[in-house]
Design a protein around this motif. Sequence first.
Motif, PDB file in Angstrom:
ATOM      1  N   PRO A  80       1.460  -8.183  -1.155  1.00  0.00           N
ATOM      2  CA  PRO A  80       0.553  -6.912  -0.543  1.00  0.00           C
ATOM      3  C   PRO A  80      -0.479  -6.259  -1.671  1.00  0.00           C
ATOM      4  O   PRO A  80      -0.489  -5.116  -1.525  1.00  0.00           O
ATOM      5  N   TYR A  81      -0.854  -7.021  -3.229  1.00  0.00           N
ATOM      6  CA  TYR A  81      -1.686  -6.974  -3.540  1.00  0.00           C
ATOM      7  C   TYR A  81      -2.882  -6.149  -3.869  1.00  0.00           C
ATOM      8  O   TYR A  81      -4.021  -5.446  -3.738  1.00  0.00           O
ATOM      9  N   GLY A  91      -6.119  -7.640   3.356  1.00  0.00           N
ATOM     10  CA  GLY A  91      -4.888  -7.154   2.359  1.00  0.00           C
ATOM     11  C   GLY A  91      -3.860  -6.649   3.603  1.00  0.00           C
ATOM     12  O   GLY A  91      -2.854  -7.372   3.181  1.00  0.00           O
ATOM     13  N   TRP A 132      -0.764  -8.983   3.851  1.00  0.00           N
ATOM     14  CA  TRP A 132       0.563  -8.554   3.981  1.00  0.00           C
ATOM     15  C   TRP A 132       1.568  -9.058   4.588  1.00  0.00           C
ATOM     16  O   TRP A 132       2.585  -9.817   4.742  1.00  0.00           O
ATOM     17  N   THR A 175      -3.132  -3.120  -2.186  1.00  0.00           N
ATOM     18  CA  THR A 175      -3.371  -1.901  -2.982  1.00  0.00           C
ATOM     19  C   THR A 175      -4.257  -1.930  -3.199  1.00  0.00           C
ATOM     20  O   THR A 175      -4.580  -0.770  -3.426  1.00  0.00           O
ATOM     21  N   VAL A 176      -4.912  -2.646  -3.625  1.00  0.00           N
ATOM     22  CA  VAL A 176      -6.446  -3.258  -4.282  1.00  0.00           C
ATOM     23  C   VAL A 176      -7.481  -2.439  -3.109  1.00  0.00           C
ATOM     24  O   VAL A 176      -7.769  -1.278  -4.026  1.00  0.00           O
ATOM     25  N   THR A 234      -8.947  -3.269   2.203  1.00  0.00           N
ATOM     26  CA  THR A 234      -7.980  -2.927   2.451  1.00  0.00           C
ATOM     27  C   THR A 234      -7.532  -4.019   4.196  1.00  0.00           C
ATOM     28  O   THR A 234      -6.560  -3.983   4.244  1.00  0.00           O
ATOM     29  N   LEU A 248      -6.127  -0.205  -0.773  1.00  0.00           N
ATOM     30  CA  LEU A 248      -6.668   1.009  -1.322  1.00  0.00           C
ATOM     31  C   LEU A 248      -6.678   1.992  -2.225  1.00  0.00           C
ATOM     32  O   LEU A 248      -7.300   3.424  -1.721  1.00  0.00           O
ATOM     33  N   LEU A 249      -6.339   1.498  -3.189  1.00  0.00           N
ATOM     34  CA  LEU A 249      -6.831   1.982  -4.291  1.00  0.00           C
ATOM     35  C   LEU A 249      -8.718   2.598  -4.447  1.00  0.00           C
ATOM     36  O   LEU A 249      -9.171   3.779  -4.169  1.00  0.00           O
TER      37      LEU A 249
END
Lengths: 83, 261
Positions: B40-41, B30, B34, B44-45, B27, B47-48
């Motif tokens: 942003p990928y 990431g 960003w 996203t990974v 995060t 946060l997921l």
Amino acid sequence: VYLLFQALRQVSQRTISTASRRQFENRVSEQQKLFQEDNGLPVHLKGGAKDSLLYRTTAGLALFGTMYTVYYLLVSSMPKKPN
Amino acid sequence: MAHQAHSYHMVDPSPWPILGAAAAFLTTSGLTMWFHHNNPYLLTVGLLSTLLVMFQWWRDIVRESTFQGHHTPTVQKGLRYGMVLFITSEAFFFLGFFWAFFHSSLAPTPELGGQWPPVGIQPLNPMEVPLLNTAILLASGVTVTWAHHSIAEARRKQAIHALTLTVLLGFYFTGLQAMEYYEAPFSIADGVYGSTFFVATGFHGLHVIIGSTFLLVCLLRLIKYHFTSGHHFGFEAAAWYWHFVDVVWLFLYISIYWWGS
């Protein structure tokens, strides 16, 4: 109006069908039996196949992401070659 | 079969701590990707995977307590200490942002026009939506207490009604605040007023969302018969957190919205 109210009361008391009523029954004892089974499984996998799938997805994402991040950090720390 | 001679909980080996750390790593990296590379990928990974870890870790705690019976009074005492310490740390977190607000607003610089609110800033009217939001959170404090009493008195239907109301009030607050953010005549970029306003209220809003989610999970567990009238610490922890969120809002309302206008 009172008769209408009585009718509404009867309808609302009968609206829950058998299928959805099962969803609101107390299933804790079944789950207690499942999670206390002496099968040597750790708690994060003891729920069955869904647990393993979710675990592998999470671990896979984390592993792939970590490898990519380390690669990106190494690349970012290299000086750019001037033309 | 070996039995323990103590009342503590020796947990099964678990992958969530290290995977949670990895998720935090992804995060934060990431965020960097960003900000600096417009990509942003990874975020996203990150946060997921954070959400996945949180879901599974807390799911396992429910299994260990409600289904396996590991939460003895001794264990529960430790959990109570833990929740109190966590909320205390959050109180200090907000204290910092209040410090920043008072630092700038008690002695406004010439760049701001020597006044607070600064020249050019049109603050929100504290008697409009902010006052409604105050009423909503205070009411939700009442409903969550009602829910607690209902649980302790084993009144299932009343408890479900009260907790549902609490969750709805929480989401109502969030919706109204989102609308306020959208309609506000100033932004986070509008000097120190904008910064202090949106960072303080923004973090508070995030805590309202977290608290509402915690209460929603408790509602689902309540419906599934997980709580007993004598043992329902998960709900108590959620209620403590919710009261904390309410108190922070009262401080925000009095100082930033009311005094600060």
